[in-house]
Write a protein that holds these residues in place. Structure first.
Motif, PDB file in Angstrom:
ATOM      1  N   ASP A 137      31.587  51.347 -76.696  1.00 44.00           N
ATOM      2  CA  ASP A 137      32.121  52.491 -75.959  1.00 44.00           C
ATOM      3  C   ASP A 137      33.609  52.359 -75.695  1.00 44.00           C
ATOM      4  O   ASP A 137      34.260  53.345 -75.340  1.00 44.00           O
ATOM      5  CB  ASP A 137      31.393  52.632 -74.615  1.00 44.00           C
ATOM      6  CG  ASP A 137      29.950  53.081 -74.790  1.00 44.00           C
ATOM      7  OD1 ASP A 137      29.533  53.268 -75.943  1.00 44.00           O
ATOM      8  OD2 ASP A 137      29.251  53.244 -73.777  1.00 44.00           O
ATOM      9  N   ARG A 558      27.326  61.729 -70.367  1.00 45.22           N
ATOM     10  CA  ARG A 558      27.543  60.787 -71.469  1.00 45.22           C
ATOM     11  C   ARG A 558      27.855  61.496 -72.779  1.00 45.22           C
ATOM     12  O   ARG A 558      27.752  60.893 -73.845  1.00 45.22           O
ATOM     13  CB  ARG A 558      26.318  59.888 -71.624  1.00 45.22           C
ATOM     14  CG  ARG A 558      26.067  58.961 -70.439  1.00 45.22           C
ATOM     15  CD  ARG A 558      24.880  58.056 -70.700  1.00 45.22           C
ATOM     16  NE  ARG A 558      24.606  57.167 -69.588  1.00 45.22           N
ATOM     17  CZ  ARG A 558      23.743  57.422 -68.608  1.00 45.22           C
ATOM     18  NH1 ARG A 558      23.059  58.573 -68.633  1.00 45.22           N
ATOM     19  NH2 ARG A 558      23.540  56.563 -67.626  1.00 45.22           N
ATOM     20  N   ASP A 652      35.917  54.848 -72.587  1.00 45.39           N
ATOM     21  CA  ASP A 652      34.869  55.556 -71.853  1.00 45.39           C
ATOM     22  C   ASP A 652      35.335  56.011 -70.476  1.00 45.39           C
ATOM     23  O   ASP A 652      34.815  56.989 -69.928  1.00 45.39           O
ATOM     24  CB  ASP A 652      33.598  54.708 -71.748  1.00 45.39           C
ATOM     25  CG  ASP A 652      33.847  53.310 -71.224  1.00 45.39           C
ATOM     26  OD1 ASP A 652      35.019  52.943 -70.996  1.00 45.39           O
ATOM     27  OD2 ASP A 652      32.870  52.565 -71.047  1.00 45.39           O
ATOM     28  N   ASN A 655      36.939  59.552 -70.354  1.00 42.92           N
ATOM     29  CA  ASN A 655      36.014  60.669 -70.467  1.00 42.92           C
ATOM     30  C   ASN A 655      36.263  61.679 -69.350  1.00 42.92           C
ATOM     31  O   ASN A 655      36.268  61.342 -68.173  1.00 42.92           O
ATOM     32  CB  ASN A 655      34.586  60.095 -70.395  1.00 42.92           C
ATOM     33  CG  ASN A 655      33.540  61.118 -70.052  1.00 42.92           C
ATOM     34  OD1 ASN A 655      33.685  62.304 -70.358  1.00 42.92           O
ATOM     35  ND2 ASN A 655      32.474  60.646 -69.420  1.00 42.92           N
TER      36      ASN A 655
END
Length: 908
Positions: A137, A558, A652, A655
């Motif tokens: 990730d 996610r 990640d 995000n």
């Protein structure tokens, strides 16, 4: 082995560990006799020395020493003993033996690397000088996907260099493949090894595997064309015994336990079975028709497939019974030490047998094309790169429980449990859980089962244009020339992770055709439990999987795309001068970086409905750097480095997606998710190193470093305006707490490293053939991390071990060679994938794996080029153990067995 110190702190910070003491003794021993031996060598000339052919272990060591000695930066290096003969399963095992570096084991394999006390987040990885994508990730490369057989060497840059594009804050790891035109002629090598694991067979998994590799190098057209091809294949069993407790340990009230005691809500024992397959390919084409132009194309491909199942026995110890009629969970006896429950006996629990299946397939594809043009006094490099990584993963779980004829679950009349550091936890019941005809697939205390399926893609395109220019005559006494260049990279990383619960009609038992061999959990006292084909059971008995976004906040948050466009311009002056009897080499320069980062994602509103959301920012950084290497008498070198550095945020964490909710009690809004507006970690660094060389044969080094992190990235909650999302909800305010990653104040990091690499013949001829490589490092952080979660509390820097030690002893003579290696790191905070596949920080107990190797190579006669090899990895069957915020609160304890490999290699 280098480091950068705050000179004052380096002295006080380095405790005299056994390895440090040994290194100091060696330095003292070498200072006079080695000086005496190296000086005459210089007087008698280099001609005689150059005729000595060095091969095997010594050749790899001497090549690595040459890279270190000749560099203008502080570096560490690994060089293959011969093409295709780096001895480790993956390049991670080799890198982890370098001074100041440490590996984190995942599933018994070294996977990610920490440099100088900083987590893998702070380092970057290159292949032939080009930044690499990853299947995780984040940015950190999973090194176990790179076969060591396909790499000719690795250079780790511990200090910045203005001409190094894509460098990290803690360091930069540059893996290299061969250059065929550098070889004197055609070379072909093949390696074949079989392996056996001491764990024995588990379920459907055998305890044997193999490694195969082949490499071919040749030159054509009067050595204007060179080609290198390599393939490496690995198939190895995944075998593991493990126990674990639920996290966090907290003071939840449990019947039979005094109030205020820290307790865990459950314990499990499992035997993992499965297979890992990896295939790697390299191809290199060199074309050099003239001194004015050379062109090189590199390709690398890797496919990594892992299929495994946790065959597991588990019990909830928190009084939770799902939909079963509770009989009242209660501890009838307890073992409490220092306020923490470490086990006891209990009634009213509902154990279950679980099958947790994971199928993961990773692919890496990378290609680069470099063209170099020489125009008399100056040269131009044009380099293009494309790199892509994919990960497709599926997790499936189904649960079995003992049930009565009327369909109700049986509770166990007496469970005996316990957990202590340094050993497997114990979990034993009164009932028999080994008969699959009495275990039903119906709704257990944890439901029928669950699933999630991460899909990730990471692509990077870049182009670099760089020129090397001569210095004007007026500066010729000080500078060797200038390097200027520009690099543009465009990276996009996407992730989708659908998830959901599994449901079935009825509660049948598993048919015999879907059962594997029973699994013995006797190491935890749990006895024998059945194992089965989880995907086949779900396909036969369960309803079709539904990955709906509706009311699925986990799936919504996610699903994200992160984009980065980075333009890097640099200028560097290369220093080469003489200050009296002291030679001075190095460089001074700066990079100018412009970063444009953005994210496209989703947010879940208070009703659980998904909506698109985008965010991002643009920022600039100027990163000056200075590297100086002073050549002193008696083959000594002192290095100094000063620089500004950055490390980009975790991918990640960039995000933009988040979850939004309104509490039905307080009616206040809140949310959690990523932060696409994060700035990078920024730092200033100073490094100092002293090195004493004994020609190319060996060296000793003492180094120190100091980093001042001006900023750090923390996860905590701050007040946010939710007015855009509160209309139509029951919220009484537009302001609420938003939990995400934020930029905050940093702190200091300092450390020291001591390292030795010497053949012991330099001490006395009696030890001809023997040699030692040893290093020890100490790191101290002044950065306090706020509480990350209730399980781990306040921590030091993730990935930082205060003490890291590596020792390799070897003997090589007349074709015979043997070595034994061990590495030791103290406890640290590691990054673990949790039950939901997300990042989780835990304390990891420092380990000391030991590897052994012995072999013989025929150097003449009809078998010339043939070698036989015996290896034993993880010789002492070192355990992997994690714990919560107190060391008596064990979370995991696992053993993976020792692996014995026997094989042959042939080169001609």
């Amino acid at each position: 082995m280098q480091v950068s110190p705050h000179p004052r702190g380096a002295h006080a910070a380095l405790p005299l560990t056994p390895v440090a003491a040994a290194c100091a003794v060696l330095i003292a021993a070498f200072s006079s006799p080695l000086h005496a031996q190296t000086e005459p060598a210089a007087q008698t000339g280099e001609a005689a020395i150059s005729k000595v052919v060095v091969s095997g272990i010594r050749r790899g060591i001497e090549d690595a020493i040459s890279v270190k000695k000749d560099s203008t930066s502080i570096v560490e290096s690994i060089s293959a003993e011969d093409i295709g003969k780096l001895p480790d399963v993956s390049i991670a095992e080799s890198i982890a033996r370098l001074p100041g570096l440490a590996a984190q084991r995942v599933g018994g394999r070294a996977q990610v690397i920490s440099i100088r006390g900083l987590s893998p987040d702070f380092a970057t990885t290159l292949l032939n000088g080009r930044e690499q994508v990853s299947t995780g990730d984040n940015r950190s490369v999973e090194f176990d996907q790179y076969p060591s057989e396909l790499l000719s060497g690795v250079t780790v840059y511990k200090t910045p260099d203005a001409g190094l594009v894509g460098q990290g804050l803690s360091g930069t790891i540059d893996m290299q493949t061969v250059r065929p035109l550098a070889f004197p002629g055609r070379t072909f090598s093949i390696n074949v090894r079989g392996e056996k694991n001491s764990m024995g067979k588990i379920a459907d998994t055998k305890d044997t595997g193999h490694r195969l590799s082949a490499s071919y190098i040749d030159q054509f057209a009067n050595r204007t064309v060179g080609i290198a091809l390599g393939v490496a294949s690995l198939e190895t069993p995944i075998l593991e015994n493990q126990t674990g407790t639920y996290e966090p340990f907290d003071q939840t009230r449990v019947a039979g336990v005094p109030a205020g005691t820290f307790v865990t809500a459950g314990v499990k024992a499992l035997a993992k079975s499965g297979t890992l397959k990896r295939t790697g390919l390299i191809g290199v084409l060199e074309y050099r028709p003239s001194k004015q132009w050379s062109s090189t194309i590199d390709v690398f491909a890797s496919e990594f497939k892992q299929v495994d199942t946790n065959n597991q026995f588990e019990v909830n110890l928190g009084g939770y019974n799902g939909s079963n009629n509770p009989v009242g969970f209660n501890y009838t006896s307890t073992n409490i030490v220092n306020g923490t429950l470490l086990g006891g006996t209990a009634t009213g629990a509902y154990p279950l047998v679980r099958g947790q299946y994971n199928h993961r397939k990773d692919q890496i594809r990378t290609a680069g094309w470099a063209n170099k043009f020489n125009f008399g006094g100056w040269s131009l490099l044009a380099d293009a790169n494309y790199s892509e990584a994919k990960r497709d993963e599926t997790y499936l779980e189904n649960n079995l429980q003992l049930q009565s004829a009327t369909g109700g679950a049986f509770n166990d009349p007496l469970m005996t449990v316990g957990w202590n550091m340094g050993r497997f936890a114990t979990i034993a019941g009164k009932l028999d859980y080994s008969d699959p005809t009495k275990l039903f697939t119906g709704n257990s205390i944890y439901g029928y089962g669950s699933t999630y399926s991460p899909h990730l893609k990471d692509t990077l395109k870049s182009f670099k244009l760089a020129a090397t220019l001569p210095a004007p005559e007026s500066l010729d006494a000080y500078l060797r020339g200038f390097d200027v260049g520009i690099n543009y990279s465009d990276r996009t990383k996407t992730k989708r992770q659908p998830s959901g619960d599994l449901f079935a009609t009825g509660n049948p038992t598993i048919s015999s055709d879907l059962l594997y061999a029973p699994v013995d959990l006797g190491f935890a006292g749990a006895g024998v439990v059945p194992s089965w084909n989880v995907p086949a059971v779900i396909a036969k008995y369960f309803n079709p999987i539904n990955y709906s976004l509706a009311n699925n906040a986990g799936t919504i948050s996610r699903a994200w795309d992160v984009h980065e466009k980075i333009t890097t311009g640099y200028a560097r002056a290369n220093i080469e001068s003489e200050w009296g009897a002291v030679s001075v080499r190095g460089n001074v320069g700066a990079q100018l970086l412009r970063t444009d980062q953005s994210s496209d994602s989703l947010y879940a509103d208070a009703a659980g409905v998904a909506h698109p959301y985008s965010d991002g920012k643009t920022y600039n950084d100027v990163l000056p750097s200075l590297n100086l290497a002073f050549g002193l008498p008696s083959d000594q070198t002192v290095r100094f480095s000063l620089a500004k550095q950055i490390a980009r945020p975790r991918v990640d964490e960039l995000n933009a997606g988040f979850n939004f909710t309104v509490d039905t009690g307080t009616r206040l809004p809140s949310g959690s998710g990523g932060n696409a507006k994060l700035d990078p970690w920024r730092a200033k660094a100073v490094d100092l190193s002293w090195e004493k060389y004994f020609a190319k044969k060996g060296y000793v080094a003492l180094a120190g470093y100091y980093k001042k992190l001006d900023t750090y990235i923390y996860k905590f909650s701050e007040t946010r305006d939710f007015s855009q999302y509160t209309p139509g909800t029951i919220a009484i305010s537009n302001s609420g707490q938003y939990t995400t990653s934020y930029n905050g104040n940093g702190g200091s990091l300092k450390g020291a490293e001591l390292s030795v690499s010497v053949p012991l013949e330099l001490v006395t001829p009696v030890l001809d053939g023997f040699g030692v490589l040893a290093s020890t490092s100490y790191t101290k952080s002044g950065i306090d991390i706020k509480e990350v979660n209730a399980s781990i509390g306040k921590i030091e820097l993730p990935g930082m071990s205060r003490h890291v030690t590596n020792v390799t002893l070897y003997y090589e003579k007349a074709g015979f060679s043997t070595r034994v290696s061990t590495r030791r790191r103290s406890d640290y905070v590691g990054e673990i994938g949790n039950f939901a596949g997300d990042r989780q920080l835990r304390y990891v107990v420092g380990d000391s794996p030991v590897d052994f190797q012995i072999g013989y190579t025929f150097n003449d006669g009809m078998y010339k080029g043939l070698g036989v090899l015996l290896q034993v990895n993880n010789l002492t069957n070192e355990a992997y153990e994690t714990y919560a915020n107190s060391k008596d609160r064990q979370l995991e304890y696992a053993k993976y067995g020792r692996t014995v490999l026997f094989g042959v290699n042939y080169k001609f």
